[in-house]
Every structure is written in structure tokens, then in C-alpha cells.
Design a protein around this motif. Structure first.
Motif, PDB file in Angstrom:
ATOM      1  N   LEU A 238       0.864  -1.162  -0.056  1.00 55.30           N
ATOM      2  CA  LEU A 238       0.212   0.041  -0.012  1.00 55.30           C
ATOM      3  C   LEU A 238       0.759   1.356  -0.041  1.00 55.30           C
ATOM      4  O   LEU A 238       0.436   2.238  -0.591  1.00 55.30           O
ATOM      5  N   GLN A 239       2.248   1.402   0.559  1.00 55.35           N
ATOM      6  CA  GLN A 239       3.051   2.365   0.555  1.00 55.35           C
ATOM      7  C   GLN A 239       3.620   2.698  -0.891  1.00 55.35           C
ATOM      8  O   GLN A 239       3.245   3.922  -1.209  1.00 55.35           O
ATOM      9  N   GLN A 240       3.570   1.473  -2.027  1.00 50.24           N
ATOM     10  CA  GLN A 240       4.003   1.866  -3.075  1.00 50.24           C
ATOM     11  C   GLN A 240       2.534   2.608  -3.716  1.00 50.24           C
ATOM     12  O   GLN A 240       2.763   3.460  -4.689  1.00 50.24           O
ATOM     13  N   THR A 241       1.548   2.022  -3.535  1.00 48.97           N
ATOM     14  CA  THR A 241       0.258   2.742  -4.247  1.00 48.97           C
ATOM     15  C   THR A 241       0.237   4.342  -3.738  1.00 48.97           C
ATOM     16  O   THR A 241      -0.186   5.168  -4.417  1.00 48.97           O
ATOM     17  N   LEU A 242       0.266   4.445  -2.425  1.00 55.39           N
ATOM     18  CA  LEU A 242       0.335   5.797  -1.992  1.00 55.39           C
ATOM     19  C   LEU A 242       1.469   6.854  -2.670  1.00 55.39           C
ATOM     20  O   LEU A 242       0.845   7.651  -3.077  1.00 55.39           O
ATOM     21  N   TYR A 243       2.575   6.207  -2.892  1.00 54.76           N
ATOM     22  CA  TYR A 243       3.337   7.156  -3.505  1.00 54.76           C
ATOM     23  C   TYR A 243       3.034   7.371  -5.066  1.00 54.76           C
ATOM     24  O   TYR A 243       3.167   8.545  -5.256  1.00 54.76           O
ATOM     25  N   ARG A 244       2.449   6.187  -5.587  1.00 52.21           N
ATOM     26  CA  ARG A 244       2.283   6.555  -7.009  1.00 52.21           C
ATOM     27  C   ARG A 244       0.950   7.535  -7.120  1.00 52.21           C
ATOM     28  O   ARG A 244       1.097   8.219  -8.109  1.00 52.21           O
ATOM     29  N   MET A 245       0.157   7.253  -6.112  1.00 53.92           N
ATOM     30  CA  MET A 245      -0.930   8.309  -6.279  1.00 53.92           C
ATOM     31  C   MET A 245      -0.304   9.609  -5.965  1.00 53.92           C
ATOM     32  O   MET A 245      -0.906  10.734  -6.916  1.00 53.92           O
ATOM     33  N   GLY A 246       0.368   9.985  -5.007  1.00 53.91           N
ATOM     34  CA  GLY A 246       0.769  11.412  -4.796  1.00 53.91           C
ATOM     35  C   GLY A 246       1.869  11.727  -5.964  1.00 53.91           C
ATOM     36  O   GLY A 246       1.839  13.149  -6.379  1.00 53.91           O
ATOM     37  N   ALA A 247       2.715  11.039  -6.553  1.00 49.66           N
ATOM     38  CA  ALA A 247       3.486  11.363  -7.330  1.00 49.66           C
ATOM     39  C   ALA A 247       2.786  11.710  -8.837  1.00 49.66           C
ATOM     40  O   ALA A 247       3.172  12.677  -9.598  1.00 49.66           O
ATOM     41  N   ARG A 248       1.875  10.986  -9.021  1.00 52.61           N
ATOM     42  CA  ARG A 248       1.029  11.461 -10.310  1.00 52.61           C
ATOM     43  C   ARG A 248       0.336  12.566 -10.597  1.00 52.61           C
ATOM     44  O   ARG A 248       0.034  13.407 -11.056  1.00 52.61           O
ATOM     45  N   ILE A 249      -0.246  13.060  -8.943  1.00 56.65           N
ATOM     46  CA  ILE A 249      -0.890  14.449  -8.702  1.00 56.65           C
ATOM     47  C   ILE A 249       0.217  15.516  -9.077  1.00 56.65           C
ATOM     48  O   ILE A 249      -0.021  16.518  -9.725  1.00 56.65           O
ATOM     49  N   ILE A 250       1.269  15.377  -8.593  1.00 61.10           N
ATOM     50  CA  ILE A 250       2.386  16.281  -8.717  1.00 61.10           C
ATOM     51  C   ILE A 250       2.733  16.527  -9.952  1.00 61.10           C
ATOM     52  O   ILE A 250       3.177  17.342 -10.437  1.00 61.10           O
ATOM     53  N   ASP A 251       2.971  15.308 -10.691  1.00 53.25           N
ATOM     54  CA  ASP A 251       3.529  15.322 -12.096  1.00 53.25           C
ATOM     55  C   ASP A 251       2.346  15.974 -13.150  1.00 53.25           C
ATOM     56  O   ASP A 251       2.898  16.695 -13.884  1.00 53.25           O
ATOM     57  N   HIS A 252       1.068  15.841 -12.633  1.00 55.06           N
ATOM     58  CA  HIS A 252       0.137  16.221 -13.694  1.00 55.06           C
ATOM     59  C   HIS A 252      -0.344  17.732 -13.173  1.00 55.06           C
ATOM     60  O   HIS A 252      -1.224  18.302 -14.159  1.00 55.06           O
ATOM     61  N   ARG A 253      -0.401  18.150 -12.120  1.00 54.12           N
ATOM     62  CA  ARG A 253      -0.894  19.409 -11.620  1.00 54.12           C
ATOM     63  C   ARG A 253       0.118  20.359 -11.003  1.00 54.12           C
ATOM     64  O   ARG A 253       0.463  20.276  -9.919  1.00 54.12           O
ATOM     65  N   ALA A 254       0.428  21.291 -11.835  1.00 52.69           N
ATOM     66  CA  ALA A 254       1.476  22.183 -11.600  1.00 52.69           C
ATOM     67  C   ALA A 254       1.318  23.202 -10.625  1.00 52.69           C
ATOM     68  O   ALA A 254       2.017  23.610 -10.127  1.00 52.69           O
ATOM     69  N   GLU A 255      -0.168  23.288 -10.390  1.00 53.90           N
ATOM     70  CA  GLU A 255      -0.288  24.405  -8.930  1.00 53.90           C
ATOM     71  C   GLU A 255      -0.323  23.631  -7.719  1.00 53.90           C
ATOM     72  O   GLU A 255      -0.506  24.356  -6.708  1.00 53.90           O
ATOM     73  N   ILE A 256       0.046  22.259  -7.604  1.00 51.26           N
ATOM     74  CA  ILE A 256       0.274  21.704  -6.501  1.00 51.26           C
ATOM     75  C   ILE A 256       1.819  21.287  -6.163  1.00 51.26           C
ATOM     76  O   ILE A 256       2.579  20.599  -6.994  1.00 51.26           O
ATOM     77  N   ASP A 257       2.094  21.355  -4.804  1.00 50.94           N
ATOM     78  CA  ASP A 257       3.701  21.128  -4.474  1.00 50.94           C
ATOM     79  C   ASP A 257       3.639  19.974  -3.408  1.00 50.94           C
ATOM     80  O   ASP A 257       4.799  19.563  -3.308  1.00 50.94           O
ATOM     81  N   GLU A 258       2.499  19.871  -2.695  1.00 47.43           N
ATOM     82  CA  GLU A 258       2.725  18.745  -1.762  1.00 47.43           C
ATOM     83  C   GLU A 258       1.389  17.952  -1.656  1.00 47.43           C
ATOM     84  O   GLU A 258       0.302  18.525  -1.702  1.00 47.43           O
ATOM     85  N   VAL A 259       1.276  16.531  -1.380  1.00 52.39           N
ATOM     86  CA  VAL A 259       0.514  15.774  -1.194  1.00 52.39           C
ATOM     87  C   VAL A 259       0.742  14.968  -0.132  1.00 52.39           C
ATOM     88  O   VAL A 259       1.677  14.355   0.259  1.00 52.39           O
ATOM     89  N   ARG A 260      -0.400  14.941   0.631  1.00 51.52           N
ATOM     90  CA  ARG A 260      -0.089  14.115   1.967  1.00 51.52           C
ATOM     91  C   ARG A 260      -1.509  12.945   2.289  1.00 51.52           C
ATOM     92  O   ARG A 260      -2.431  13.532   2.059  1.00 51.52           O
ATOM     93  N   PHE A 261      -1.214  11.788   2.297  1.00 51.25           N
ATOM     94  CA  PHE A 261      -2.181  10.665   2.410  1.00 51.25           C
ATOM     95  C   PHE A 261      -2.153   9.954   3.691  1.00 51.25           C
ATOM     96  O   PHE A 261      -1.230   9.784   4.379  1.00 51.25           O
ATOM     97  N   SER A 262      -3.273   9.644   3.957  1.00 51.73           N
ATOM     98  CA  SER A 262      -3.523   8.682   5.129  1.00 51.73           C
ATOM     99  C   SER A 262      -4.299   7.683   4.905  1.00 51.73           C
ATOM    100  O   SER A 262      -5.564   8.040   4.429  1.00 51.73           O
ATOM    101  N   LEU A 263      -3.985   6.339   4.609  1.00 49.25           N
ATOM    102  CA  LEU A 263      -4.911   5.360   4.127  1.00 49.25           C
ATOM    103  C   LEU A 263      -4.788   4.080   5.004  1.00 49.25           C
ATOM    104  O   LEU A 263      -3.933   3.155   5.071  1.00 49.25           O
TER     105      LEU A 263
END
Length: 315
Positions: A238-263
Motif C-alpha cells: 500500500l505504501q507503493q500505491t500511496l506514492y504513485r498516487m501522490g507522484a501522479r498528482i505532482i506530475d500532472h498538476r503544476a499548481e500543487i507542490d505537496e500531497v499527504r495521504f492517510s490510508l
């Protein structure tokens, strides 16, 4: 034996804030026969020159919390609610710039989604301009969140969601982990992966209205990238999935610098059907609600620092 009194240590007031929490405001926009709903739960928190009200009880610098409540409803009429973010920005700016004693405003918003109920006429063909479209059903989707903080010179915009329940029924494994004498969990080469996403993302917007993101589009696109990353990741943890979710947001949304998840890991355990003479070929599971694994992490754009609190319940 003589007892010598010690001088009393001074007692000082620490960080403090006040406001009106959980103002439920529903704004209906009537566009002819078609209506639109924004349903918000708005909490206002103010801080600044508030020492004397604590020390002596003087309310000379205190804007009543009832006034902050009234402002929420008045602004819903005056400005409308284009987005949770924009509405909170209006409120934060107002409180800091209109009251000399208020130095910082924090506006937290929860938004609840309503889906339009299709009528029989709509089912029969394209909706006409006069067809009533004013019936809604409360959606079972996640709750959208935003927090706006303004201190008169700088802004912080953190948005996100909670209670977004997702599941992959395959393409998930969990094996190769550390084992000790207390380990009983069998390795899994094909398992259900399910979680209830709580996520926050911090924008790099600095307050220039001309450069503000389209807040509604940003939320929908961020949510889409989150879901696609969950669905498209062959997960070994699940850690790997969390990282991929955050990384995809950072890669595709230039207006966002930080993502935090609690899963929280919504465990699904295969049921032993052998006592009944049955084979369980990854078909029947017991869904356990507790205890559960809890996976949390922050994903950052390179060169940025983490500002979202570790405990998302504080945001």
C-alpha cells in the motif's frame, strides 16, 4: 524547619484563536428552471490582538462569533459560491482586512455533493429549456475539503478529501516482509487492496487572483489522477500505491507542490471454506473493520518543503 517561599513564575498566554465552527450554508443558484446546489460546512477561526480578552475579559478587540456566522451567510448571497476555495478566500480576506485586531484567519470548509435526479421527461429525450431540474439526491461520494489561511500578507491553500473508499480486487500482492516469532500473516500473491482515502494537497498559489487555479477543475482533475494511479498501479504494498498516487498528482498538476495521504488498509481475509468441503478460489472474503494497518506519507515536488500536518485531523 523554615519554609522559604519561591517567587511565582509568570504565567503567559500562548497561541489562541476563536471563531464559529460548522456553519452549514446551502446556496441554491436558480438558472431558469435549472437549479444548482453548493452545500458547505464552514468553520471560521480568527487570531490576533486577543491578549486582553483572556487576561481581563475586555471584549474591545473581539468580533463576536455570531458576526462571523452572519458573514458566512451574507457572503453566500453577495459573492455566491463558485468553489469552496474561492468562498473561503473571500471570507479570510474580509476578516483580516476589515478588523485591525484580527491578524490571521483560517477558514475550513467541508463540501457535500448532491447529484441531480433525472426526471421521466429527461429520460425520454433531451431536456427542454423549461423542464424542471430542481431535484437532487445526496451523493455517497467523498467529502471535499479546503482550508484557507491568510495573515494579511501570505496565503496558504490546502484542499483535499476524506472518506473516498476504493478497492482493487486483484493486481495486489504482499510478501517478502520481515518475519519474527510473532508473525502469523501468510504471504499473499493475489489479494484485495482496499482503503478509505484521506488526502490533502497544498497549492503554490501566492494570492494573485489573475493566477488563481480553476479551483473546481483542479479538484476534479486531482481526484481523477488519484483514482487512476490507484487503479493502474500493480501494487506490491500500500505504501507503493500511496506514492504513485501522490507522484501522479505532482506530475500532472503544476499548481500543487505537496500531497499527504492517510490510508487505512481495509483488510479482506479469505474465508476458510474447507470445513464445508468447499474450495475458496479467491472468491469469498471476510471484510475486517478493525484493527487495520494505517499507511501515511507525504509526497513533495522536488525542492519544496512539507507543511501539511502529519496528523490530517488537525487540518
Amino acid at each position: 524547619m523554615a519554609v522559604h517561599s519561591q517567587p511565582a513564575r509568570p504565567v503567559m498566554l500562548g497561541q489562541n484563536q476563536y471563531g464559529k465552527a460548522e456553519n452549514r450554508v446551502v446556496r441554491v443558484t436558480r438558472d431558469g428552471a435549472t437549479h444548482h446546489i453548493k452545500d458547505l460546512n464552514v468553520s471560521v477561526s480568527l487570531s490576533g490582538d486577543m491578549d486582553e480578552v483572556h487576561y481581563s475579559g475586555s471584549n474591545a478587540t473581539v468580533l463576536p462569533t455570531d458576526t462571523t456566522k452572519n458573514t458566512v451567510f451574507a457572503f453566500a448571497k453577495e459573492y455566491g459560491i463558485d468553489s469552496a476555495e474561492q468562498f473561503a478566500i473571500h471570507l479570510a480576506r474580509h476578516f483580516v482586512t476589515s478588523q485591525e485586531s484580527i491578524h490571521r484567519a483560517r477558514i475550513r470548509v467541508e463540501e457535500y455533493t448532491w447529484d441531480r435526479i433525472a426526471t421521466s421527461e429527461a429520460a425520454a429525450g433531451p431536456a427542454g429549456p423549461d423542464e424542471p431540474r430542481h431535484s437532487f439526491v445526496r451523493s455517497g461520494r467523498e467529502t471535499r475539503l479546503t482550508q484557507i489561511t491568510y495573515d494579511g500578507s501570505s496565503w496558504e491553500v490546502v484542499s483535499g478529501l476524506k472518506d473516498l473508499v476504493v478497492m482493487n480486487t486483484t493486481d495486489s500482492e504482499f510478501w517478502g516482509y520481515v518475519k519474527d516469532r510473532y508473525t502469523t500473516l501468510p504471504e499473499a500473491r493475489d489479494r484485495i487492496l482496499a482503503t478509505q482515502v484521506s488526502g490533502r494537497w497544498r497549492f503554490n498559489w501566492t494570492g494573485d487572483e489573475q493566477k488563481a487555479p480553476d479551483w473546481e477543475e483542479s479538484y476534479e482533475q486531482t481526484r481523477t489522477h488519484l483514482l487512476r494511479a490507484f487503479a493502474e498501479t500493480y501494487s506490491l504494498s500500500l505504501q507503493q500505491t500511496l506514492y504513485r498516487m501522490g507522484a501522479r498528482i505532482i506530475d500532472h498538476r503544476a499548481e500543487i507542490d505537496e500531497v499527504r495521504f492517510s490510508l487505512p488498509n481495509k483488510h479482506h481475509f479469505l474465508v476458510d471454506l474447507e470445513p464445508f468441503g468447499l474450495t475458496n478460489d479467491n472468491e469469498v472474503y471476510f471484510a475486517a473493520d478493525r484493527p487495520y494497518g494505517l499507511i501515511e506519507a507525504t509526497v513533495l515536488r522536488d525542492g519544496c518543503e512539507a507543511r501539511i500536518p502529519v496528523d490530517l485531523s488537525n487540518l
